[in-house]
Design a protein around this motif. Structure first.
Motif, PDB file in Angstrom:
ATOM      1  N   PRO A  53       0.813  -1.223   0.000  1.00 47.51           N
ATOM      2  CA  PRO A  53       0.000   0.000   0.000  1.00 47.51           C
ATOM      3  C   PRO A  53       0.843   1.268   0.000  1.00 47.51           C
ATOM      4  O   PRO A  53       0.484   2.258  -0.649  1.00 47.51           O
ATOM      5  CB  PRO A  53      -0.844  -0.117   1.275  1.00 47.51           C
ATOM      6  N   ALA A  54       1.977   1.253   0.712  1.00 53.25           N
ATOM      7  CA  ALA A  54       2.848   2.435   0.712  1.00 53.25           C
ATOM      8  C   ALA A  54       3.416   2.680  -0.681  1.00 53.25           C
ATOM      9  O   ALA A  54       3.492   3.823  -1.148  1.00 53.25           O
ATOM     10  CB  ALA A  54       3.977   2.259   1.728  1.00 53.25           C
ATOM     11  N   ARG A  55       3.789   1.621  -1.364  1.00 53.73           N
ATOM     12  CA  ARG A  55       4.330   1.754  -2.720  1.00 53.73           C
ATOM     13  C   ARG A  55       3.276   2.323  -3.668  1.00 53.73           C
ATOM     14  O   ARG A  55       3.582   3.127  -4.549  1.00 53.73           O
ATOM     15  CB  ARG A  55       4.812   0.390  -3.210  1.00 53.73           C
ATOM     16  N   GLN A  56       2.052   1.893  -3.470  1.00 53.86           N
ATOM     17  CA  GLN A  56       0.974   2.400  -4.319  1.00 53.86           C
ATOM     18  C   GLN A  56       0.702   3.880  -4.060  1.00 53.86           C
ATOM     19  O   GLN A  56       0.479   4.654  -4.989  1.00 53.86           O
ATOM     20  CB  GLN A  56      -0.302   1.598  -4.070  1.00 53.86           C
ATOM     21  N   MET A  57       0.761   4.295  -2.802  1.00 48.84           N
ATOM     22  CA  MET A  57       0.357   5.644  -2.425  1.00 48.84           C
ATOM     23  C   MET A  57       1.446   6.692  -2.609  1.00 48.84           C
ATOM     24  O   MET A  57       1.150   7.887  -2.696  1.00 48.84           O
ATOM     25  CB  MET A  57      -0.105   5.647  -0.960  1.00 48.84           C
ATOM     26  N   LEU A  58       2.711   6.268  -2.661  1.00 49.97           N
ATOM     27  CA  LEU A  58       3.819   7.225  -2.686  1.00 49.97           C
ATOM     28  C   LEU A  58       4.555   7.209  -4.017  1.00 49.97           C
ATOM     29  O   LEU A  58       4.533   6.221  -4.750  1.00 49.97           O
ATOM     30  CB  LEU A  58       4.804   6.907  -1.556  1.00 49.97           C
ATOM     31  N   ASP A  59       5.234   8.310  -4.301  1.00 50.56           N
ATOM     32  CA  ASP A  59       6.046   8.407  -5.511  1.00 50.56           C
ATOM     33  C   ASP A  59       7.502   8.032  -5.261  1.00 50.56           C
ATOM     34  O   ASP A  59       8.270   7.872  -6.212  1.00 50.56           O
ATOM     35  CB  ASP A  59       5.988   9.836  -6.072  1.00 50.56           C
ATOM     36  N   ILE A  60       7.904   7.916  -3.989  1.00 52.09           N
ATOM     37  CA  ILE A  60       9.273   7.515  -3.676  1.00 52.09           C
ATOM     38  C   ILE A  60       9.361   5.993  -3.648  1.00 52.09           C
ATOM     39  O   ILE A  60       8.353   5.301  -3.477  1.00 52.09           O
ATOM     40  CB  ILE A  60       9.737   8.098  -2.320  1.00 52.09           C
ATOM     41  N   PRO A  61      10.560   5.434  -3.810  1.00 57.91           N
ATOM     42  CA  PRO A  61      10.707   3.981  -3.730  1.00 57.91           C
ATOM     43  C   PRO A  61      10.362   3.452  -2.339  1.00 57.91           C
ATOM     44  O   PRO A  61      10.693   4.075  -1.329  1.00 57.91           O
ATOM     45  CB  PRO A  61      12.192   3.753  -4.032  1.00 57.91           C
ATOM     46  N   VAL A  62       9.700   2.315  -2.296  1.00 57.41           N
ATOM     47  CA  VAL A  62       9.413   1.613  -1.042  1.00 57.41           C
ATOM     48  C   VAL A  62       9.863   0.168  -1.226  1.00 57.41           C
ATOM     49  O   VAL A  62       9.363  -0.535  -2.111  1.00 57.41           O
ATOM     50  CB  VAL A  62       7.916   1.654  -0.683  1.00 57.41           C
ATOM     51  N   THR A  63      10.816  -0.264  -0.426  1.00 53.35           N
ATOM     52  CA  THR A  63      11.315  -1.632  -0.536  1.00 53.35           C
ATOM     53  C   THR A  63      11.034  -2.399   0.746  1.00 53.35           C
ATOM     54  O   THR A  63      10.898  -1.819   1.822  1.00 53.35           O
ATOM     55  CB  THR A  63      12.829  -1.671  -0.832  1.00 53.35           C
ATOM     56  N   GLY A 101      15.174  10.488 -14.046  1.00 51.69           N
ATOM     57  CA  GLY A 101      13.952  10.739 -14.790  1.00 51.69           C
ATOM     58  C   GLY A 101      13.244   9.497 -15.273  1.00 51.69           C
ATOM     59  O   GLY A 101      12.231   9.585 -15.979  1.00 51.69           O
ATOM     60  N   MET A 102      13.748   8.333 -14.885  1.00 58.02           N
ATOM     61  CA  MET A 102      13.127   7.085 -15.305  1.00 58.02           C
ATOM     62  C   MET A 102      12.020   6.696 -14.323  1.00 58.02           C
ATOM     63  O   MET A 102      12.084   7.021 -13.136  1.00 58.02           O
ATOM     64  CB  MET A 102      14.174   5.971 -15.381  1.00 58.02           C
ATOM     65  N   PRO A 103      10.990   5.994 -14.799  1.00 56.41           N
ATOM     66  CA  PRO A 103       9.920   5.555 -13.894  1.00 56.41           C
ATOM     67  C   PRO A 103      10.419   4.473 -12.947  1.00 56.41           C
ATOM     68  O   PRO A 103      11.291   3.675 -13.301  1.00 56.41           O
ATOM     69  CB  PRO A 103       8.853   5.012 -14.844  1.00 56.41           C
ATOM     70  N   ILE A 104       9.863   4.438 -11.737  1.00 58.92           N
ATOM     71  CA  ILE A 104      10.271   3.428 -10.760  1.00 58.92           C
ATOM     72  C   ILE A 104       9.143   2.451 -10.440  1.00 58.92           C
ATOM     73  O   ILE A 104       9.336   1.519  -9.651  1.00 58.92           O
ATOM     74  CB  ILE A 104      10.769   4.080  -9.456  1.00 58.92           C
ATOM     75  N   LYS A 105       7.977   2.656 -11.037  1.00 59.41           N
ATOM     76  CA  LYS A 105       6.879   1.709 -10.848  1.00 59.41           C
ATOM     77  C   LYS A 105       5.862   1.910 -11.961  1.00 59.41           C
ATOM     78  O   LYS A 105       5.768   2.987 -12.556  1.00 59.41           O
ATOM     79  CB  LYS A 105       6.212   1.893  -9.484  1.00 59.41           C
ATOM     80  N   GLY A 106       5.115   0.849 -12.251  1.00 57.33           N
ATOM     81  CA  GLY A 106       4.028   0.973 -13.201  1.00 57.33           C
ATOM     82  C   GLY A 106       2.838   1.648 -12.543  1.00 57.33           C
ATOM     83  O   GLY A 106       2.511   1.353 -11.392  1.00 57.33           O
ATOM     84  N   THR A 107       2.196   2.548 -13.239  1.00 55.99           N
ATOM     85  CA  THR A 107       1.079   3.294 -12.648  1.00 55.99           C
ATOM     86  C   THR A 107      -0.271   2.928 -13.248  1.00 55.99           C
ATOM     87  O   THR A 107      -1.292   3.456 -12.825  1.00 55.99           O
ATOM     88  CB  THR A 107       1.300   4.810 -12.809  1.00 55.99           C
ATOM     89  N   GLN A 108      -0.286   2.016 -14.220  1.00 55.20           N
ATOM     90  CA  GLN A 108      -1.552   1.608 -14.817  1.00 55.20           C
ATOM     91  C   GLN A 108      -2.053   0.286 -14.243  1.00 55.20           C
ATOM     92  O   GLN A 108      -3.146  -0.156 -14.558  1.00 55.20           O
ATOM     93  CB  GLN A 108      -1.396   1.480 -16.337  1.00 55.20           C
ATOM     94  N   GLY A 109      -1.234  -0.344 -13.425  1.00 54.72           N
ATOM     95  CA  GLY A 109      -1.612  -1.620 -12.837  1.00 54.72           C
ATOM     96  C   GLY A 109      -1.764  -1.526 -11.338  1.00 54.72           C
ATOM     97  O   GLY A 109      -2.356  -0.584 -10.800  1.00 54.72           O
ATOM     98  N   TYR A 110      -1.167  -2.478 -10.654  1.00 55.20           N
ATOM     99  CA  TYR A 110      -1.360  -2.613  -9.209  1.00 55.20           C
ATOM    100  C   TYR A 110      -0.876  -1.402  -8.427  1.00 55.20           C
ATOM    101  O   TYR A 110      -1.441  -1.041  -7.406  1.00 55.20           O
ATOM    102  CB  TYR A 110      -0.635  -3.873  -8.731  1.00 55.20           C
ATOM    103  N   TRP A 111       0.207  -0.762  -8.898  1.00 51.98           N
ATOM    104  CA  TRP A 111       0.793   0.337  -8.133  1.00 51.98           C
ATOM    105  C   TRP A 111       0.208   1.693  -8.500  1.00 51.98           C
ATOM    106  O   TRP A 111       0.626   2.704  -7.958  1.00 51.98           O
ATOM    107  CB  TRP A 111       2.315   0.374  -8.328  1.00 51.98           C
ATOM    108  N   GLY A 112      -0.728   1.736  -9.423  1.00 50.42           N
ATOM    109  CA  GLY A 112      -1.357   3.008  -9.755  1.00 50.42           C
ATOM    110  C   GLY A 112      -2.174   3.535  -8.585  1.00 50.42           C
ATOM    111  O   GLY A 112      -2.790   2.772  -7.840  1.00 50.42           O
TER     112      GLY A 112
END
Length: 235
Positions: free
Chosen positions: A76-86, A222-233
């Motif tokens: 959920p944190a990865r989905q809600m935030l724009d920073i990396p969450v590991t 400037g590269m994306p760190i997660k997909g935003t159209q799927g689970y992490w959107g």
């Protein structure tokens, strides 16, 4: 004791970090005691507290590492935030897959085995784990580790880990993961165990820090760190 454990965690995490990387330990207040986390209900309640802690501190950090092998609230944190969450488990399994052909996870509690086996499948790592019982209990709990640390007897932790590690190696493991944020640090930093019979022993926090650094680099370039159209959107 909690301060001493915090220092050990930061010490373990700092061993392979970049010189410019700063690490801060932000304990979540109001979560269940270590002795209670084998209770699914307690862990479910903890997730919300941990998530709120991450969200409250997110503006002051470039990445967040969830310090629990169950990767509590990481998704959920990865989905809600724009920073990396590991998380520890996902990062450790990813690193283990790069280090060898088959890994095994050493768990502190038999009650964790089913959930840890599920995590291997959820993260798509079943083919990278040994076929027979990829998660095995060492018969030593987190509280045992704390007690042995206080007594200056971390050799007892080594004694608990070694025979289970040998059995995993006999069954094909060429990488071992200690599936506990606390015991992995006590073994790596406290007892100085980095490998057993030539088989690397992964401390999950090391993997999580390196994963976070890579994702920070990608984001800064400037590269994306997660997909935003799927689970992490998040929209």
């Amino acid at each position: 004791m909690s301060r001493e454990i915090g220092k050990l965690i930061i010490g373990c995490a700092s061993r392979s970090k970049r010189p410019e990387t700063e690490l801060f330990f932000r304990p979540s207040t109001g979560i269940s005691e270590i002795s209670e986390i084998n209770n699914l209900g307690a862990r479910f309640s903890n997730d919300k507290v941990i998530l709120n802690n991450i969200l409250e501190n997110s503006r002051s950090m470039d990445a967040a590492i969830v310090y629990c092998y169950f990767d509590s609230a990481a998704w959920p944190a990865r989905q809600m935030l724009d920073i990396p969450v590991t998380g520890l488990a996902e990062s450790a399994m990813t690193l283990a897959a790069l280090m060898g052909r088959r890994f095994a996870v050493l768990s502190p509690n038999r009650r964790y085995i089913c959930e840890m086996e599920d995590a291997i499948r959820v993260y798509g790592r079943r083919a990278n784990a040994i076929e027979y019982h990829p998660v095995r209990s060492i018969g030593a709990t987190e509280m045992d580790g704390v007690r042995w640390l206080m007594e200056g007897r971390l050799d007892k932790l080594v004694d608990a880990v070694t025979p289970v590690a040998h059995a995993c190696i006999d069954d094909g493991a060429d990488v071992l993961i200690v599936g506990c944020g606390l015991l992995s640090v006590l073994l790596a930093v406290g007892a100085g165990i980095e490998e057993i019979d030539g088989v690397p022993v992964v401390a999950p926090v090391t993997a999580a820090v390196k994963a976070a650094e890579i994702l920070i680099d990608l984001r800064r370039s400037g590269m994306p760190i997660k997909g935003t159209q799927g689970y992490w959107g998040n929209s």
